[in-house]
Design a protein around this motif. Structure first.
Motif, PDB file in Angstrom:
ATOM      1  N   PHE A 102       0.825  -1.210   0.000  1.00  0.00           N
ATOM      2  CA  PHE A 102       0.000   0.000   0.000  1.00  0.00           C
ATOM      3  C   PHE A 102       0.860   1.260   0.000  1.00  0.00           C
ATOM      4  O   PHE A 102       0.499   2.268  -0.614  1.00  0.00           O
ATOM      5  N   ILE A 103       1.999   1.233   0.686  1.00  0.00           N
ATOM      6  CA  ILE A 103       2.905   2.380   0.663  1.00  0.00           C
ATOM      7  C   ILE A 103       3.371   2.649  -0.764  1.00  0.00           C
ATOM      8  O   ILE A 103       3.390   3.795  -1.230  1.00  0.00           O
ATOM      9  N   ALA A 104       3.728   1.586  -1.480  1.00  0.00           N
ATOM     10  CA  ALA A 104       4.157   1.730  -2.872  1.00  0.00           C
ATOM     11  C   ALA A 104       3.004   2.186  -3.758  1.00  0.00           C
ATOM     12  O   ALA A 104       3.174   3.025  -4.647  1.00  0.00           O
ATOM     13  N   TRP A 105       1.821   1.644  -3.500  1.00  0.00           N
ATOM     14  CA  TRP A 105       0.635   2.012  -4.284  1.00  0.00           C
ATOM     15  C   TRP A 105       0.292   3.481  -4.061  1.00  0.00           C
ATOM     16  O   TRP A 105      -0.015   4.209  -5.005  1.00  0.00           O
ATOM     17  N   ASN A 106       0.360   3.926  -2.810  1.00  0.00           N
ATOM     18  CA  ASN A 106       0.096   5.331  -2.498  1.00  0.00           C
ATOM     19  C   ASN A 106       1.053   6.248  -3.251  1.00  0.00           C
ATOM     20  O   ASN A 106       0.647   7.291  -3.778  1.00  0.00           O
ATOM     21  N   ALA A 107       2.320   5.863  -3.290  1.00  0.00           N
ATOM     22  CA  ALA A 107       3.315   6.682  -3.980  1.00  0.00           C
ATOM     23  C   ALA A 107       3.027   6.736  -5.485  1.00  0.00           C
ATOM     24  O   ALA A 107       3.133   7.798  -6.115  1.00  0.00           O
ATOM     25  N   GLU A 108       2.615   5.600  -6.050  1.00  0.00           N
ATOM     26  CA  GLU A 108       2.302   5.551  -7.486  1.00  0.00           C
ATOM     27  C   GLU A 108       1.092   6.423  -7.815  1.00  0.00           C
ATOM     28  O   GLU A 108       1.115   7.204  -8.772  1.00  0.00           O
ATOM     29  N   ILE A 109       0.043   6.306  -7.008  1.00  0.00           N
ATOM     30  CA  ILE A 109      -1.169   7.079  -7.250  1.00  0.00           C
ATOM     31  C   ILE A 109      -0.899   8.571  -7.067  1.00  0.00           C
ATOM     32  O   ILE A 109      -1.348   9.417  -7.851  1.00  0.00           O
ATOM     33  N   GLY A 110      -0.154   8.915  -6.023  1.00  0.00           N
ATOM     34  CA  GLY A 110       0.149  10.316  -5.765  1.00  0.00           C
ATOM     35  C   GLY A 110       1.004  10.931  -6.854  1.00  0.00           C
ATOM     36  O   GLY A 110       0.749  12.056  -7.309  1.00  0.00           O
ATOM     37  N   HIS A 167     -18.182  17.095 -22.087  1.00  0.00           N
ATOM     38  CA  HIS A 167     -18.313  16.355 -20.846  1.00  0.00           C
ATOM     39  C   HIS A 167     -16.969  15.735 -20.468  1.00  0.00           C
ATOM     40  O   HIS A 167     -16.037  15.682 -21.275  1.00  0.00           O
ATOM     41  N   ALA A 168     -16.891  15.275 -19.248  1.00  0.00           N
ATOM     42  CA  ALA A 168     -15.672  14.631 -18.766  1.00  0.00           C
ATOM     43  C   ALA A 168     -15.523  13.246 -19.389  1.00  0.00           C
ATOM     44  O   ALA A 168     -16.491  12.650 -19.876  1.00  0.00           O
ATOM     45  N   ILE A 169     -14.301  12.743 -19.377  1.00  0.00           N
ATOM     46  CA  ILE A 169     -14.017  11.404 -19.873  1.00  0.00           C
ATOM     47  C   ILE A 169     -13.986  10.452 -18.685  1.00  0.00           C
ATOM     48  O   ILE A 169     -13.164  10.621 -17.777  1.00  0.00           O
ATOM     49  N   PRO A 170     -14.873   9.464 -18.638  1.00  0.00           N
ATOM     50  CA  PRO A 170     -14.874   8.540 -17.494  1.00  0.00           C
ATOM     51  C   PRO A 170     -13.668   7.620 -17.547  1.00  0.00           C
ATOM     52  O   PRO A 170     -13.203   7.233 -18.619  1.00  0.00           O
ATOM     53  N   HIS A 171     -13.158   7.279 -16.401  1.00  0.00           N
ATOM     54  CA  HIS A 171     -12.118   6.255 -16.342  1.00  0.00           C
ATOM     55  C   HIS A 171     -12.241   5.501 -15.024  1.00  0.00           C
ATOM     56  O   HIS A 171     -12.714   6.039 -14.015  1.00  0.00           O
ATOM     57  N   VAL A 172     -11.844   4.259 -15.052  1.00  0.00           N
ATOM     58  CA  VAL A 172     -11.978   3.401 -13.879  1.00  0.00           C
ATOM     59  C   VAL A 172     -10.705   2.594 -13.680  1.00  0.00           C
ATOM     60  O   VAL A 172      -9.946   2.341 -14.618  1.00  0.00           O
ATOM     61  N   ASP A 173     -10.479   2.210 -12.454  1.00  0.00           N
ATOM     62  CA  ASP A 173      -9.409   1.298 -12.092  1.00  0.00           C
ATOM     63  C   ASP A 173      -9.969   0.316 -11.079  1.00  0.00           C
ATOM     64  O   ASP A 173     -10.934   0.625 -10.367  1.00  0.00           O
ATOM     65  N   ALA A 174      -9.384  -0.860 -11.005  1.00  0.00           N
ATOM     66  CA  ALA A 174      -9.799  -1.838 -10.005  1.00  0.00           C
ATOM     67  C   ALA A 174      -8.559  -2.591  -9.541  1.00  0.00           C
ATOM     68  O   ALA A 174      -7.701  -2.929 -10.355  1.00  0.00           O
ATOM     69  N   TYR A 175      -8.467  -2.803  -8.250  1.00  0.00           N
ATOM     70  CA  TYR A 175      -7.301  -3.464  -7.670  1.00  0.00           C
ATOM     71  C   TYR A 175      -7.740  -4.564  -6.727  1.00  0.00           C
ATOM     72  O   TYR A 175      -8.724  -4.416  -5.988  1.00  0.00           O
ATOM     73  N   THR A 176      -6.989  -5.643  -6.735  1.00  0.00           N
ATOM     74  CA  THR A 176      -7.213  -6.722  -5.780  1.00  0.00           C
ATOM     75  C   THR A 176      -5.849  -7.181  -5.273  1.00  0.00           C
ATOM     76  O   THR A 176      -4.992  -7.575  -6.052  1.00  0.00           O
ATOM     77  N   PHE A 177      -5.668  -7.093  -3.951  1.00  0.00           N
ATOM     78  CA  PHE A 177      -4.404  -7.441  -3.316  1.00  0.00           C
ATOM     79  C   PHE A 177      -4.546  -8.724  -2.501  1.00  0.00           C
ATOM     80  O   PHE A 177      -5.556  -8.933  -1.828  1.00  0.00           O
ATOM     81  N   ASP A 178      -3.504  -9.550  -2.537  1.00  0.00           N
ATOM     82  CA  ASP A 178      -3.433 -10.700  -1.658  1.00  0.00           C
ATOM     83  C   ASP A 178      -3.119 -10.200  -0.250  1.00  0.00           C
ATOM     84  O   ASP A 178      -2.162  -9.455  -0.041  1.00  0.00           O
ATOM     85  N   ARG A 179      -3.920 -10.603   0.717  1.00  0.00           N
ATOM     86  CA  ARG A 179      -3.776 -10.075   2.079  1.00  0.00           C
ATOM     87  C   ARG A 179      -2.428 -10.446   2.707  1.00  0.00           C
ATOM     88  O   ARG A 179      -1.815  -9.647   3.425  1.00  0.00           O
ATOM     89  N   LYS A 180      -1.933 -11.666   2.462  1.00  0.00           N
ATOM     90  CA  LYS A 180      -0.717 -12.122   3.118  1.00  0.00           C
ATOM     91  C   LYS A 180       0.554 -11.653   2.408  1.00  0.00           C
ATOM     92  O   LYS A 180       1.509 -11.239   3.057  1.00  0.00           O
ATOM     93  N   GLY A 182       0.707  -9.278  -0.217  1.00  0.00           N
ATOM     94  CA  GLY A 182       0.674  -7.903  -0.685  1.00  0.00           C
ATOM     95  C   GLY A 182       0.725  -7.740  -2.188  1.00  0.00           C
ATOM     96  O   GLY A 182       0.612  -6.630  -2.696  1.00  0.00           O
ATOM     97  N   ARG A 183       0.854  -8.836  -2.921  1.00  0.00           N
ATOM     98  CA  ARG A 183       0.934  -8.714  -4.381  1.00  0.00           C
ATOM     99  C   ARG A 183      -0.450  -8.504  -4.975  1.00  0.00           C
ATOM    100  O   ARG A 183      -1.464  -8.890  -4.399  1.00  0.00           O
ATOM    101  N   GLN A 184      -0.475  -7.875  -6.150  1.00  0.00           N
ATOM    102  CA  GLN A 184      -1.743  -7.686  -6.848  1.00  0.00           C
ATOM    103  C   GLN A 184      -2.134  -8.971  -7.570  1.00  0.00           C
ATOM    104  O   GLN A 184      -1.301  -9.627  -8.192  1.00  0.00           O
TER     105      GLN A 184
END
Length: 285
Positions: A102-110, A167-180, A182-184
């Motif tokens: 999540f720390i890495a994901w936060n950095a990527e999104i930011g 109008h705005a351009i819609p975009h979506v993302d979806a993520y699923t992480f393994d709890r143990k 941490g990989r997607q």
């Protein structure tokens, strides 16, 4: 790797041609950033009261989320660009594999928000002397939590980008992480076969959107799905997440499968409706 819709990917590809200098804030815009709490779950149930630019609060106490609001103002202190992006943390945990993921994901999104191609377009337009009638924006909050338990964390992000136009351009993302670990998690770990998945999606259209078949898909839903998901892409072209009950949810924003006026489509495939589609990984207890 996170999933992007065709429109979002196409926009990003087109904007790769933008001059790199524009991304360096050559106009010396003033940046302002602050964090805001997500919407409460009870607020989200009321669609009229819901703020679609804000994330939904976490469904569990051990995971927290807040949105960061990033705004750039021009030399006249007029808003020129706004981004909203989420940041996820585990409570009292910054060392587990999932916490580090999540720390890495936060950095990527930011980083993506600060260096968004939409911000680049805003600077380019103003550098050319064009006065923006409306500020440009790139907003993608977490709009839906799916399955969040001791096996995985799955969520869906629905947002839009605006860089002029009707109008705005819609975009979506979806993520699923393994709890143990941490990989997607990739879709091919969840479903057994692409052909079977497309057949299940066609069946889902028949039951969940019966009125759209003849009106929005004159050539048939199957033909449209096969065009959207060519065999050479395997399972990489689906925007998906796992719902809390273990169902597979596939999402298509406006103008991806049908006309913009037809709206978005959310297809839910329950495990009991397609038992052979789901692998043995991440079973529901």
């Amino acid at each position: 790797m996170h999933t992007k819709t065709f429109l979002s990917a196409l926009l990003s590809a087109l904007l790769l041609c933008a001059p790199p200098a524009a991304a360096e804030n050559v106009l010396n815009d003033r940046a302002e950033e602050y964090a805001q709490p997500p919407q409460m779950l009870e607020e989200v149930q009321d669609r009229e009261a819901r703020d679609w630019s804000r994330s939904v609060e976490s469904p569990v106490s051990w995971l927290t989320i807040e949105d960061h609001v990033l705004t750039f103002y021009d030399k006249n202190d007029i808003k020129a660009y706004r981004a909203v992006y989420p940041q996820i943390e585990l409570v009292d945990d910054d060392s587990s594999p999932l916490a580090k993921a999540f720390i890495a994901w936060n950095a990527e999104i930011g980083t993506g928000a600060w260096h968004s191609p939409i911000r680049t377009l805003s600077e380019e337009a103003r550098s050319d002397g064009y006065e923006l009638p409306f500020y440009y924006s790139d907003i993608t909050p977490i709009s839906q939590w799916g399955r969040v338990d001791d096996q995985l964390i799955s969520f869906f992000m629905e947002g839009s980008s605006y860089a002029g136009g009707a109008h705005a351009i819609p975009h979506v993302d979806a993520y699923t992480f393994d709890r143990k670990t941490g990989r997607q998690i990739a879709l091919d770990e969840i479903v057994t076969d692409r052909t079977m998945l497309i057949a299940a999606l066609e069946a889902a259209f028949q039951t969940q959107y019966p009125g759209t078949i003849g009106r929005d898909f004159p050539g048939g839903v199957m033909e449209t799905l096969l065009e959207q998901h060519p065999a050479e892409k395997g399972l990489s072209s689906f925007c998906w997440y796992m719902a809390a009950d273990g169902s597979l949810v596939i999402y298509y924003p406006e103008a991806v499968l049908a006309s913009y006026a037809a709206g978005p489509f959310t297809l839910t495939i329950a495990r009991q409706d397609a038992p052979l589609l789901f692998t043995a990984a991440y079973p529901m207890e």
